[in-house]
Design a protein around this motif. Sequence first.
Motif, PDB file in Angstrom:
ATOM      1  N   LEU A 120       0.850  -1.281  -0.019  1.00  0.00           N
ATOM      2  CA  LEU A 120       0.018   0.124  -0.007  1.00  0.00           C
ATOM      3  C   LEU A 120       0.935   1.131  -0.117  1.00  0.00           C
ATOM      4  N   ALA A 121       1.989   1.251   0.623  1.00  0.00           N
ATOM      5  CA  ALA A 121       2.766   2.423   0.793  1.00  0.00           C
ATOM      6  C   ALA A 121       4.297   2.084   0.655  1.00  0.00           C
ATOM      7  N   PRO A 122       4.830   1.611  -0.509  1.00  0.00           N
ATOM      8  CA  PRO A 122       6.172   1.234  -0.693  1.00  0.00           C
ATOM      9  C   PRO A 122       7.300   2.117  -0.584  1.00  0.00           C
ATOM     10  N   ASN A 123       7.071   3.481  -0.033  1.00  0.00           N
ATOM     11  CA  ASN A 123       8.249   4.299   0.086  1.00  0.00           C
ATOM     12  C   ASN A 123       8.204   4.800   1.593  1.00  0.00           C
ATOM     13  N   ILE A 124       7.068   4.344   2.268  1.00  0.00           N
ATOM     14  CA  ILE A 124       7.235   4.841   3.655  1.00  0.00           C
ATOM     15  C   ILE A 124       8.536   4.069   4.605  1.00  0.00           C
ATOM     16  N   GLU A 125       8.719   4.645   5.790  1.00  0.00           N
ATOM     17  CA  GLU A 125       9.776   3.948   6.598  1.00  0.00           C
ATOM     18  C   GLU A 125       8.951   3.549   7.835  1.00  0.00           C
ATOM     19  N   LEU A 126       9.582   2.329   8.359  1.00  0.00           N
ATOM     20  CA  LEU A 126       8.861   1.867   9.734  1.00  0.00           C
ATOM     21  C   LEU A 126      10.363   1.749  10.291  1.00  0.00           C
ATOM     22  N   GLU A 127      10.205   2.131  11.702  1.00  0.00           N
ATOM     23  CA  GLU A 127      11.220   1.829  12.552  1.00  0.00           C
ATOM     24  C   GLU A 127      10.593   1.212  13.857  1.00  0.00           C
ATOM     25  N   ILE A 128      11.092  -0.085  14.054  1.00  0.00           N
ATOM     26  CA  ILE A 128      10.666  -0.798  15.259  1.00  0.00           C
ATOM     27  C   ILE A 128      11.802  -0.361  16.586  1.00  0.00           C
ATOM     28  N   VAL A 129      10.805  -0.051  17.556  1.00  0.00           N
ATOM     29  CA  VAL A 129      11.504   0.297  18.834  1.00  0.00           C
ATOM     30  C   VAL A 129      11.422  -0.743  19.831  1.00  0.00           C
ATOM     31  N   PRO A 130      12.494  -1.421  20.417  1.00  0.00           N
ATOM     32  CA  PRO A 130      12.338  -2.490  21.358  1.00  0.00           C
ATOM     33  C   PRO A 130      11.403  -2.287  22.588  1.00  0.00           C
ATOM     34  N   LEU A 131      10.503  -2.812  22.708  1.00  0.00           N
ATOM     35  CA  LEU A 131       9.511  -2.563  23.915  1.00  0.00           C
ATOM     36  C   LEU A 131       9.945  -2.820  25.074  1.00  0.00           C
ATOM     37  N   GLU A 132       9.938  -1.525  25.956  1.00  0.00           N
ATOM     38  CA  GLU A 132      10.134  -1.538  27.378  1.00  0.00           C
ATOM     39  C   GLU A 132       8.723  -1.065  28.141  1.00  0.00           C
ATOM     40  N   ILE A 133       8.265  -2.074  28.789  1.00  0.00           N
ATOM     41  CA  ILE A 133       6.950  -1.883  29.028  1.00  0.00           C
ATOM     42  C   ILE A 133       6.450  -0.723  30.215  1.00  0.00           C
ATOM     43  N   ASP A 134       7.740  -0.423  30.953  1.00  0.00           N
ATOM     44  CA  ASP A 134       7.537   0.696  31.979  1.00  0.00           C
ATOM     45  C   ASP A 134       7.787   1.954  31.274  1.00  0.00           C
ATOM     46  N   GLN A 135       8.088   2.086  29.932  1.00  0.00           N
ATOM     47  CA  GLN A 135       8.370   3.308  29.147  1.00  0.00           C
ATOM     48  C   GLN A 135       7.157   3.721  28.211  1.00  0.00           C
ATOM     49  N   VAL A 136       6.479   2.784  27.740  1.00  0.00           N
ATOM     50  CA  VAL A 136       5.498   2.811  26.815  1.00  0.00           C
ATOM     51  C   VAL A 136       4.585   4.229  27.067  1.00  0.00           C
ATOM     52  N   GLY A 137       3.864   4.385  28.129  1.00  0.00           N
ATOM     53  CA  GLY A 137       3.214   5.484  28.289  1.00  0.00           C
ATOM     54  C   GLY A 137       4.092   7.006  28.094  1.00  0.00           C
ATOM     55  N   THR A 138       5.265   7.099  28.813  1.00  0.00           N
ATOM     56  CA  THR A 138       5.897   8.157  28.294  1.00  0.00           C
ATOM     57  C   THR A 138       6.337   8.389  26.987  1.00  0.00           C
ATOM     58  N   TRP A 139       6.727   7.455  26.145  1.00  0.00           N
ATOM     59  CA  TRP A 139       7.057   7.286  24.925  1.00  0.00           C
ATOM     60  C   TRP A 139       5.856   7.867  24.025  1.00  0.00           C
ATOM     61  N   LEU A 140       4.472   7.447  24.279  1.00  0.00           N
ATOM     62  CA  LEU A 140       3.481   7.840  23.514  1.00  0.00           C
ATOM     63  C   LEU A 140       3.043   9.306  23.840  1.00  0.00           C
ATOM     64  N   ASN A 141       3.333   9.653  25.109  1.00  0.00           N
ATOM     65  CA  ASN A 141       3.076  11.056  25.601  1.00  0.00           C
ATOM     66  C   ASN A 141       3.856  12.035  24.995  1.00  0.00           C
ATOM     67  N   ASP A 142       5.362  11.571  24.802  1.00  0.00           N
ATOM     68  CA  ASP A 142       6.320  12.317  24.398  1.00  0.00           C
ATOM     69  C   ASP A 142       6.572  12.521  22.841  1.00  0.00           C
ATOM     70  N   GLY A 143       5.846  11.690  22.454  1.00  0.00           N
ATOM     71  CA  GLY A 143       5.889  11.458  20.751  1.00  0.00           C
ATOM     72  C   GLY A 143       7.106  10.581  20.274  1.00  0.00           C
ATOM     73  N   HIS A 144       7.720  10.065  21.275  1.00  0.00           N
ATOM     74  CA  HIS A 144       8.971   9.135  20.940  1.00  0.00           C
ATOM     75  C   HIS A 144       8.636   7.983  19.792  1.00  0.00           C
TER      76      HIS A 144
END
Length: 304
Positions: A120-144
Amino acid sequence: MAQFDLNLITTFVTLYETQSLTVTAERLFVTQPSISYGLGKLREQFDDPLFVRNSQGMQPTRLAAQLYVGFKQAAQCIEASVAEARKFEPSHSTRQFRLALSDLGEMALLPRLMERLNALAPNIELEIVPLEIDQVGTWLNDGHIDAAICSRTITGNGLAFKKRLSERYVCLLDEAHPRIHAELSMEQFLAEPHVLVTRTSGHGMAEDVLQQLGVKRRIKLRLPHFSVLPKVIPGTELLVILPSQIAESFCEMPLGKPLKILELPFDVPPFEVTLYWHSRSVQSTGLRWFFEQIQATLGEPHMA
């Protein structure tokens, strides 16, 4: 401050989050000397070092920590306005998305998600960040990160979520285990050596139940990830607890010594695989599209 260069906001925010001149340059697609020059301008504007190099990287000063909150909000407002103003066209977009996944998520979801995105979108870039369960809320709030997929409940202001799949835990072991055959008793479970995968993976529910029962298993090996298990378990007497669908995928692998799955000798509640994002993200047509693709992929069979 009337002459302040607004481009420096992006430099500041990225440097604050990465604490690395090199990584900041890579994310902004500029040279490292350009980032150093921008940092020099920022230091001149605020008459403060802002970032001090130590063994952990470029550590922010107290003033930098104070500035980050306002700068981050400004950057997010600008990004949201630009994204909303531009019509997102998947087939032509070169946008980058960032998704937090555990190694189990990478194994079960990533191949099918990439297949979908490539179509569907051959030119986009996807970056996978290793999950750190205690950081997810902060990461989403900060836009990380833009989104996260995990099996534990994440709380935080502004977070949105959608449960996509129910799963359960089982025990995985070598098919030719010398003492355990078609069933697994609690006595056998406690007597055998175990592999324990750390809680940062988001899978600590079975361990919580064992603690509530007041029993302790014999840990032989501690690992940060599940993905190496097909190379560790065969030919040993080790037991490991993991989600059933991933265990099934391991058993289907062409291993020299096959594996088998047994039910746990104690009750562990089923868990939900959940997609999390920040509620402000729905203002972006691009992010809405990204979330839709993840949900569609999660809805396909064989997902854990």
